[in-house]
Scaffold this motif. Structure first.
Motif, PDB file in Angstrom:
ATOM      1  N   SER A 277       0.826  -1.204   0.000  1.00  0.00           N
ATOM      2  CA  SER A 277       0.000   0.000   0.000  1.00  0.00           C
ATOM      3  C   SER A 277       0.869   1.265   0.000  1.00  0.00           C
ATOM      4  CB  SER A 277      -0.906  -0.015   1.240  1.00  0.00           C
ATOM      5  OG  SER A 277      -1.553   1.202   1.385  1.00  0.00           O
ATOM      6  N   ALA A 278       1.931   1.247   0.798  1.00  0.00           N
ATOM      7  CA  ALA A 278       2.776   2.451   0.900  1.00  0.00           C
ATOM      8  C   ALA A 278       3.434   2.758  -0.447  1.00  0.00           C
ATOM      9  CB  ALA A 278       3.828   2.244   1.984  1.00  0.00           C
ATOM     10  N   THR A 279       3.873   1.713  -1.155  1.00  0.00           N
ATOM     11  CA  THR A 279       4.498   1.943  -2.469  1.00  0.00           C
ATOM     12  C   THR A 279       3.471   2.520  -3.446  1.00  0.00           C
ATOM     13  OG1 THR A 279       5.942   0.071  -2.044  1.00  0.00           O
ATOM     14  CG2 THR A 279       5.837   0.837  -4.315  1.00  0.00           C
ATOM     15  N   LEU A 280       2.274   1.923  -3.431  1.00  0.00           N
ATOM     16  CA  LEU A 280       1.238   2.428  -4.341  1.00  0.00           C
ATOM     17  C   LEU A 280       0.871   3.872  -4.003  1.00  0.00           C
ATOM     18  CD1 LEU A 280      -1.002  -0.769  -4.629  1.00  0.00           C
ATOM     19  CD2 LEU A 280       0.307   0.296  -6.468  1.00  0.00           C
ATOM     20  N   ARG A 281       0.812   4.165  -2.730  1.00  0.00           N
ATOM     21  CA  ARG A 281       0.452   5.521  -2.305  1.00  0.00           C
ATOM     22  C   ARG A 281       1.515   6.528  -2.785  1.00  0.00           C
ATOM     23  NH1 ARG A 281      -3.750   8.910  -0.692  1.00  0.00           N
ATOM     24  NH2 ARG A 281      -2.523  10.784  -0.812  1.00  0.00           N
ATOM     25  N   ARG A 282       2.805   6.117  -2.679  1.00  0.00           N
ATOM     26  CA  ARG A 282       3.863   7.024  -3.170  1.00  0.00           C
ATOM     27  C   ARG A 282       3.738   7.211  -4.683  1.00  0.00           C
ATOM     28  NH1 ARG A 282       7.015   4.184   0.653  1.00  0.00           N
ATOM     29  NH2 ARG A 282       7.789   2.744  -0.919  1.00  0.00           N
ATOM     30  N   TRP A 283       3.378   6.117  -5.363  1.00  0.00           N
ATOM     31  CA  TRP A 283       3.208   6.208  -6.822  1.00  0.00           C
ATOM     32  C   TRP A 283       2.092   7.208  -7.147  1.00  0.00           C
ATOM     33  CZ3 TRP A 283       1.057   1.854 -10.511  1.00  0.00           C
ATOM     34  CH2 TRP A 283       1.496   2.091 -11.814  1.00  0.00           C
ATOM     35  N   PHE A 284       0.989   7.098  -6.416  1.00  0.00           N
ATOM     36  CA  PHE A 284      -0.125   8.039  -6.599  1.00  0.00           C
ATOM     37  C   PHE A 284       0.345   9.485  -6.419  1.00  0.00           C
ATOM     38  CE2 PHE A 284      -3.142  10.700  -4.195  1.00  0.00           C
ATOM     39  CZ  PHE A 284      -4.065  10.945  -5.187  1.00  0.00           C
ATOM     40  N   ASP A 285       1.072   9.727  -5.325  1.00  0.00           N
ATOM     41  CA  ASP A 285       1.521  11.099  -5.050  1.00  0.00           C
ATOM     42  C   ASP A 285       2.409  11.611  -6.181  1.00  0.00           C
ATOM     43  OD1 ASP A 285       0.162  11.257  -2.646  1.00  0.00           O
ATOM     44  OD2 ASP A 285       1.868  10.542  -1.455  1.00  0.00           O
ATOM     45  N   LEU A 286       3.295  10.731  -6.684  1.00  0.00           N
ATOM     46  CA  LEU A 286       4.209  11.157  -7.749  1.00  0.00           C
ATOM     47  C   LEU A 286       3.449  11.421  -9.054  1.00  0.00           C
ATOM     48  CD1 LEU A 286       7.181   8.734  -6.990  1.00  0.00           C
ATOM     49  CD2 LEU A 286       7.203  11.230  -6.801  1.00  0.00           C
ATOM     50  N   ILE A 287       2.445  10.599  -9.335  1.00  0.00           N
ATOM     51  CA  ILE A 287       1.657  10.815 -10.565  1.00  0.00           C
ATOM     52  C   ILE A 287       0.953  12.165 -10.474  1.00  0.00           C
ATOM     53  CG2 ILE A 287      -0.306   9.997 -11.945  1.00  0.00           C
ATOM     54  CD1 ILE A 287       0.453   7.116 -11.071  1.00  0.00           C
ATOM     55  N   MET A 288       0.330  12.428  -9.343  1.00  0.00           N
ATOM     56  CA  MET A 288      -0.385  13.708  -9.208  1.00  0.00           C
ATOM     57  C   MET A 288       0.600  14.887  -9.216  1.00  0.00           C
ATOM     58  SD  MET A 288      -3.444  13.186  -9.606  1.00  0.00           S
ATOM     59  CE  MET A 288      -4.046  14.849  -9.372  1.00  0.00           C
ATOM     60  N   GLY A 289       1.792  14.660  -8.642  1.00  0.00           N
ATOM     61  CA  GLY A 289       2.819  15.719  -8.664  1.00  0.00           C
ATOM     62  C   GLY A 289       3.284  16.022 -10.083  1.00  0.00           C
ATOM     63  N   ALA A 290       3.209  15.007 -10.951  1.00  0.00           N
ATOM     64  CA  ALA A 290       3.679  15.182 -12.341  1.00  0.00           C
ATOM     65  C   ALA A 290       2.500  15.334 -13.303  1.00  0.00           C
ATOM     66  CB  ALA A 290       4.528  13.972 -12.736  1.00  0.00           C
ATOM     67  N   GLN A 291       1.335  15.691 -12.774  1.00  0.00           N
ATOM     68  CA  GLN A 291       0.119  15.694 -13.607  1.00  0.00           C
ATOM     69  C   GLN A 291       0.294  16.502 -14.902  1.00  0.00           C
ATOM     70  OE1 GLN A 291      -3.316  17.454 -11.729  1.00  0.00           O
ATOM     71  NE2 GLN A 291      -4.746  16.530 -13.159  1.00  0.00           N
ATOM     72  N   GLU A 292       0.885  17.687 -14.793  1.00  0.00           N
ATOM     73  CA  GLU A 292       0.975  18.541 -15.981  1.00  0.00           C
ATOM     74  C   GLU A 292       1.925  17.922 -17.016  1.00  0.00           C
ATOM     75  OE1 GLU A 292      -0.958  20.957 -16.798  1.00  0.00           O
ATOM     76  OE2 GLU A 292       0.128  21.409 -18.657  1.00  0.00           O
ATOM     77  N   ASP A 293       3.063  17.418 -16.567  1.00  0.00           N
ATOM     78  CA  ASP A 293       4.005  16.797 -17.520  1.00  0.00           C
ATOM     79  C   ASP A 293       3.377  15.571 -18.184  1.00  0.00           C
ATOM     80  OD1 ASP A 293       5.956  18.639 -17.060  1.00  0.00           O
ATOM     81  OD2 ASP A 293       7.257  17.329 -15.867  1.00  0.00           O
TER      82      ASP A 293
END
Ligand code: NAD
Ligand SMILES: N[C@@H](CC=O)C(=O)O
Length: 497
Positions: free
Chosen positions: A88-104
């Motif tokens: 879960s923690a890995t997936l959650r970090r992945w989610f945060d990174l995807i949203m952080g890179a939303q514009e790119d």
């Protein structure tokens, strides 16, 4: 950036727009390594708005495709052995990174897929929502318990991850179709080999870069670029691959089901649609027109949920057609980066299909109220089009159009329109507009569709079971069901003696 990209202005334009240039990754990603980054790859990707070269990815061969399965198989024991909260923690970090890179990620998607940039931003948020949802759901692998029916015995039912899952995804939603599968599979404890469409590989490779940064161990999430047949056939034949999860056309879905039969794999199929959009005279007409625009023209009509056939009750038929035509004339068409209402289609076959469906309908007696031909914006643009009085034998009433052509026909009777709506091999989504509560339930029960949208268009999201009946698919994605699809049920019976 590789040497091939460095010398080409189009990919430079894109790379200049990225805050994080590493996300434009022209490589396959296998066992934690980027493969083929420094060569001009075999798979050429162009910007559908301009036709210009955007980049390339390497064409992996059958041996490399099997190597990806080796990597996923080797990674399986450790990944599936993690505690749910660790996955879960890995997936959650992945989610945060995807949203952080939303514009790119949206910029990359619009460049390779063509969709309007605001729709691309929306798709990235939608894609991320599956990762967030399954980051939570992995902690809840619940299953019913059964009280023993045997004397002196205790029974238990477990859920276990299936093993290596092969995920094959289309070009129309290049991020969300991948995360909807991958997040569910990874949450269940499976490892993945993924093949994105050759038209839109960069959205997938960017997601792999972010997964690596999120701490996804080597071999857990692999992206194999290249020619679909060379890559996917070895997966269908490989007994170590336990699940084939495919989103794409019904034609290729049938092929993969056949190819997977010899190794008796679990198959999850998200296939084509031919959505009916039914408007009864008691509906709110303006609302129905507004929703019709959304149901027809999102992603330029290249959506498995796109309304293909509009059935309008005769007493409001002329008014609906006039209002829809007026609304469609106001739609803007242009390159996705300019954020129009409608962008380019994916390829020249898609444009040819629009022209074929229009010509066939007109030859059979339909009339064209708006559009009807290629748009002046460029080779891959087609005018938003309204065809009225479309007869039942027109191709567009039976084949997925996958583009911006709306086909409209009148109806007189509820039973008749429901029979016409069901008269297809497809059964993904149906749109129903009526304010009669009894009819809402009567019609929703009668419609042979996996999803029914009533007086609205947007119905999707991570918590709901997405999928079709009949030849629109097998299984569901999203919701708890989406994760269960990647698990086996094991029954254990223990004697007390
Ligand atoms: N039901 C859903 O959830 C859903 C969602 C999106 C798209 N779709 C459907 O997808 C279709 C459009 O996408 P598309 O044109 O990319 O579909 P497609 O079937 O041509 O391709 C889908 C994927 O299959 C791969 N593929 C192609 N030929 C193959 C082969 N011989 N063996 C193995 N893999 C192969 C492609 O590379 C791609 O990755 C439409 O029919 C649409 O309705 C369905
Ligand atoms: N629009 C669909 C994808 C189909 O093309 C979704 O919302 O998941």
């Amino acid at each position: 950036m590789n040497s091939a990209q460095a010398s080409n202005p189009q990919s430079d334009d894109l790379i200049d727009r990225l805050a994080d240039r590493e996300l434009f990754c022209p490589a396959a990603y296998i066992d934690g390594e980027r493969i083929g980054e420094d060569v001009r790859g075999e798979i050429i990707v162009t910007d559908p708005a301009s036709g210009r070269f955007l980049g390339s990815v390497p064409g992996m061969d059958a041996a490399q495709s099997r190597r990806a399965v080796d990597a996923a198989q080797n990674a399986f024991a450790a990944w599936s052995g993690l505690l749910p909260q660790e996955r879960s923690a890995t997936l959650r970090r992945w989610f945060d990174l995807i949203m952080g890179a939303q514009e790119d990620l949206a910029q990359i998607m619009t460049a390779e897929q063509g969709k309007p940039i605001s729709e691309a931003r929306g798709e990235i948020a939608y894609a991320a929502s599956f990762v967030e949802f399954y980051a939570e759901e992995t902690k809840r692998p619940n299953i019913e318990s059964v009280t023993s029916h045997l004397p002196d015995a205790e029974v238990e039912i477990w859920r276990e991850p299936c093993g290596v899952a092969a995920l094959i995804t289309p070009w129309n939603f290049p991020a969300a179709m991948l995360t909807r599968k991958a997040a569910a599979a990874l949450a269940a404890g499976c490892t993945c080999v993924c093949h994105p469409s050759g038209e839109t590989p960069f959205s997938a490779t960017a997601l792999a870069i972010l997964a690596e940064r999120a701490g996804m161990p080597k071999g857990v999430f692999n992206i194999v670029t290249g020619k679909a047949r060379e890559i996917v056939a070895p997966w269908t034949e490989d007994p170590r691959v336990r699940v084939i999860s495919f989103t794409g056309s019904t034609e290729i879905g049938r092929l993969l089901i056949r190819q997977s039969a010899d190794t008796v794999k679990r198959v999850i199929m998200e296939l084509g649609g031919l959505a009916p959009f039914i408007v009864f005279a008691d509906a709110d007409l303006d609302q129905a027109v507004e929703e019709a625009i959304k149901a027809k023209f999102a992603t330029s009509g290249q959506d498995c949920l796109a309304a293909n056939r509009f059935f309008i009750e005769r007493s409001i038929y002329d008014r609906f057609c006039e209002k829809l035509a007026a609304a469609i004339m106001a739609l803007s068409v242009g390159p996705g980066i300019e954020d129009p209402d409608i962008g380019p289609l994916m390829n020249k076959e898609a444009v040819a299909k629009q022209a074929e469906h229009v010509a066939d309908a007109l030859a059979k007696g339909a009339k064209c109220l708006v559009g009807g031909k290629r748009h002046a914006a460029g080779d891959l643009f087609f005018e938003p089009t309204v065809l009225v009085d479309v007869p039942p034998d027109a191709l567009i009433m039976h084949e997925e159009t996958f583009g911006p052509v709306a086909a409209i026909a009148p109806f007189d009777d509820e039973a008749d329109v429901l029979a016409r709506a069901n008269d297809t091999e497809y059964g993904l989504v149906a749109y129903l507009h009526t304010n009669d509560p009894r009819r809402i339930y009567r019609a929703s029960r009668a419609l042979q569709y996996g999803m029914v949208a009533i007086n609205r268009t947007k119905v999707t999201g991570a918590p709901i079971p997405f999928g079709g009946m009949k030849q629109s698919g097998i299984g569901r994605e999203g919701a708890r069901l989406g994760m269960e699809a990647f698990t086996e049920v094991k029954y254990v019976c223990r004697d007390w003696h």
